[in-house]
Design a protein around this motif. Structure first.
Motif, PDB file in Angstrom:
ATOM      1  N   SER A 176       5.347  -5.323  -0.295  1.00  0.00           N
ATOM      2  CA  SER A 176       4.639  -5.959  -1.407  1.00  0.00           C
ATOM      3  C   SER A 176       3.559  -6.880  -0.845  1.00  0.00           C
ATOM      4  O   SER A 176       3.676  -7.377   0.278  1.00  0.00           O
ATOM      5  N   PRO A 177       2.499  -7.117  -1.619  1.00  0.00           N
ATOM      6  CA  PRO A 177       1.387  -7.933  -1.111  1.00  0.00           C
ATOM      7  C   PRO A 177       1.741  -9.409  -1.035  1.00  0.00           C
ATOM      8  O   PRO A 177       2.461  -9.938  -1.890  1.00  0.00           O
ATOM      9  N   GLU A 196      -4.487   2.915  -1.612  1.00  0.00           N
ATOM     10  CA  GLU A 196      -3.846   3.055  -2.919  1.00  0.00           C
ATOM     11  C   GLU A 196      -2.674   2.088  -3.008  1.00  0.00           C
ATOM     12  O   GLU A 196      -1.811   2.035  -2.124  1.00  0.00           O
ATOM     13  N   LYS A 197      -2.632   1.322  -4.077  1.00  0.00           N
ATOM     14  CA  LYS A 197      -1.629   0.264  -4.224  1.00  0.00           C
ATOM     15  C   LYS A 197      -0.441   0.758  -5.038  1.00  0.00           C
ATOM     16  O   LYS A 197      -0.570   1.640  -5.881  1.00  0.00           O
ATOM     17  N   ALA A 242      -8.518  -8.943  -1.458  1.00  0.00           N
ATOM     18  CA  ALA A 242      -9.741  -8.164  -1.639  1.00  0.00           C
ATOM     19  C   ALA A 242      -9.485  -6.666  -1.537  1.00  0.00           C
ATOM     20  O   ALA A 242     -10.427  -5.879  -1.577  1.00  0.00           O
ATOM     21  N   GLY A 243      -8.223  -6.262  -1.394  1.00  0.00           N
ATOM     22  CA  GLY A 243      -7.872  -4.846  -1.375  1.00  0.00           C
ATOM     23  C   GLY A 243      -7.880  -4.195  -0.016  1.00  0.00           C
ATOM     24  O   GLY A 243      -7.670  -2.980   0.098  1.00  0.00           O
ATOM     25  N   ALA A 244      -8.100  -4.978   1.071  1.00  0.00           N
ATOM     26  CA  ALA A 244      -8.128  -4.413   2.415  1.00  0.00           C
ATOM     27  C   ALA A 244      -6.701  -4.241   2.938  1.00  0.00           C
ATOM     28  O   ALA A 244      -5.835  -5.081   2.673  1.00  0.00           O
ATOM     29  N   PHE A 269       0.848  -1.190   0.000  1.00  0.00           N
ATOM     30  CA  PHE A 269       0.000   0.000   0.000  1.00  0.00           C
ATOM     31  C   PHE A 269       0.886   1.243   0.000  1.00  0.00           C
ATOM     32  O   PHE A 269       1.738   1.413   0.877  1.00  0.00           O
ATOM     33  N   LEU A 270       0.659   2.101  -0.977  1.00  0.00           N
ATOM     34  CA  LEU A 270       1.572   3.205  -1.262  1.00  0.00           C
ATOM     35  C   LEU A 270       1.788   4.124  -0.069  1.00  0.00           C
ATOM     36  O   LEU A 270       2.906   4.580   0.179  1.00  0.00           O
TER      37      LEU A 270
END
Length: 529
Positions: A428-429, A500-501, A442-444, A399-400
């Protein structure tokens, strides 16, 4: 003597002095802010002076024991957690998300009867059928070196009524660190060469059989073998990894390295060992798969969530103490403390104790799939999984702007805890590994509180040595304080966290742009189809 004064040096000294003053003021401000925040102070005092970690660990690990999905012990643990939260005044429930093959482990007893009598250290693998109390007695054989799959099929005709050893013969039962400490350099290098040769030859021979490691046990069962004997050494003294059986009618047992290699030598030298295996268990049909969920409702933004996360299930070689008993204890203790010292959070605090993480993050994936209204409104999710040690690494997970809020929240944590923690931003994810990955996909904004190893991977991860005595309670207590403060700060933050990724880099192996992990559906009927 004339002394010349350089005006630039005076300016630099003044600037450096001013810099030191600013640094000291900032440090003092941070220290005072931490000391003056009554909630942070009370979190630390409650965790230090009224810790419930030891009694929770005893009840969960000593009394209930391992929590293999589908077993009565898993159900007992779910009900126990709900009762604990209820006692603390925290609403809790067990939420069904699927079903699993229901099974209960019974007595395992393995005895060598010939060429002499000795009880062997081992246990049956998970979901294995029962031998009944009379057990099975048979001669033991090893897989021979074969020329090709035809030769192996010819040999298979001889396995009927025999126990077959299917694991590699280990050259040594001493971990490498033990060799490094005591062996000569020449002896250590010689051992490694011999070990590498054995492993290479064993893999080549397995390929020639025409079966993979996952398929050969079923093939031996179909050929009439009386049972399978394995040894999945974890490369630590007395430590073996214990997973699931792949046979449906005959026993599969894992025997610790010391006894396995003895049996292997007896076979190879022609001593024809005979072993009796009693491996009792119960097939209980179908069991519900559950997540245990508890929450402290938010007062100002009840539809925004700060999530505490730990998987509740374990493999059952030991009692699941470090995987993931300690993560479970951290989250339960943090919730207990927060309810006592911060009972009216601005955002809703939710804890998830996920089921069947060990078979593929199934519980957390089901929750993410079933509750988008929570996942889409998650302020932050904190997950703890890998072992008993203090947290030493926190990543921004891709997440940026994670640096902005995570660093600010960490400022409230005592320096004797954060001094051990390395942060990596934006990071990194994670695509898997633990339940934070389910939320990340899921973007959380989900963050893993990664802990110090304490020989986790070789010694306790999924092994017969993952027991209460391996817990380092000082480290677990620090993790509970860290988690509680991070949750408090996330709840109090006036702003929503940015999701924001980052733009992911090029994959060096494929030369293509890496992409964010995508949500995956869980297995909701484990072992039943």
């Amino acid at each position: 003597m004339t002394i010349k004064i350089n005006p630039n040096q005076i300016h630099m000294k003044k600037a450096f002095k001013l810099f030191l003053i600013v640094v000291l003021l900032l440090f003092n401000y941070s220290f005072q802010a931490q000391e003056q925040d009554p909630v942070v102070k009370n979190i630390i005092e409650e965790a230090t002076n009224n810790s419930q970690l030891e009694i929770l660990a005893h009840e969960l690990l000593d009394v209930i024991g391992p929590r293999l999905v589908g077993t009565p012990q898993m159900q007992q643990a779910n009900d126990w957690a709900v009762a604990k939260y209820t006692k603390w005044g925290i609403p809790a429930k067990n939420e069904k998300w699927g079903e699993w093959k229901a099974w209960e482990r019974g007595i395992t007893h393995i005895d060598m009867l010939e060429p002499r009598v000795q009880t062997l250290d081992g246990m049956q693998l998970a979901w294995n059928p029962s031998t009944g109390p009379k057990g099975v007695t048979a001669e033991v054989v090893t897989i021979p070196t074969v020329k090709d799959s035809i030769a192996f099929q010819n040999w298979m005709k001889s396995v009927k009524g025999k126990f077959v050893m299917t694991s590699i013969y280990q050259a040594t039962g001493r971990p490498d660190y033990n060799w490094e400490e005591f062996a000569t350099e020449e002896s250590f290098e010689k051992m490694k060469r011999e070990r590498d040769t054995l492993e290479k030859e064993w893999r080549a021979n397995m390929e020639r059989t025409g079966y993979g490691r996952r398929e050969i046990n079923q093939a031996l069962e179909e050929a009439g073998a009386a049972g399978i004997i394995t040894s999945y050494w974890s490369k630590a003294f007395g430590s073996n990894k214990i997973f699931s059986s792949r046979t449906k009618k005959i026993p599969t047992v894992d025997i610790e390295l010391e006894d396995y290699t003895m049996l292997y030598r007896l076979v190879e030298y022609g001593n024809k060992p005979v072993v009796k295996i009693v491996a009792e268990s119960k097939d209980l049909g179908v069991s519900p798969s559950l997540n245990t969920i508890a929450e402290i409702k938010g007062t100002e933004k009840p539809d925004e969530y700060v999530v505490l996360s730990a998987h509740f299930d374990s493999w059952d070689g030991g009692t699941g103490a470090t995987d993931n008993g300690t993560g479970t204890l951290v989250m339960m203790e943090a919730m207990r403390i927060l309810k006592k010292v911060y009972p009216n959070p601005k955002r809703t605090i939710l804890v998830g104790h996920w089921g069947s993480e060990e078979q593929g993050l199934n519980g957390s994936r089901a929750f993410v799939e079933d509750h988008p209204e929570i996942v889409n409104n998650t302020q932050a999710m904190f997950n703890q999984d890998n072992g008993t040690g203090r947290v030493v690494n926190i990543s921004g997970a891709g997440f940026l702007h994670s640096y902005e809020y995570l660093s600010r929240w960490l400022e409230a944590v005592p320096k004797d805890i954060t001094k051990h923690i390395e942060t990596h931003f934006p990071g990194s994810p994670s695509g898997g590994g633990s339940d934070n990955a389910s939320f990340l996909a899921a973007g959380a904004p989900a963050f893993n509180l990664s802990s110090l190893s304490w020989s986790y991977w070789n010694y306790t991860w999924h092994t017969n040595r993952d027991t209460y005595d391996k817990i380092v309670f000082d480290d677990v207590r620090s993790n509970a304080i860290l988690t509680a403060i991070l949750v408090y700060m996330a709840c109090e933050d006036p702003n929503r966290t940015s999701t924001e990724k980052i733009v992911l880099p090029i994959d060096s192996r494929t030369g293509e742009q890496r992409t964010w992990p995508e949500p995956r559906s869980p297995e909701r009927r484990g072992g039943l189809d």
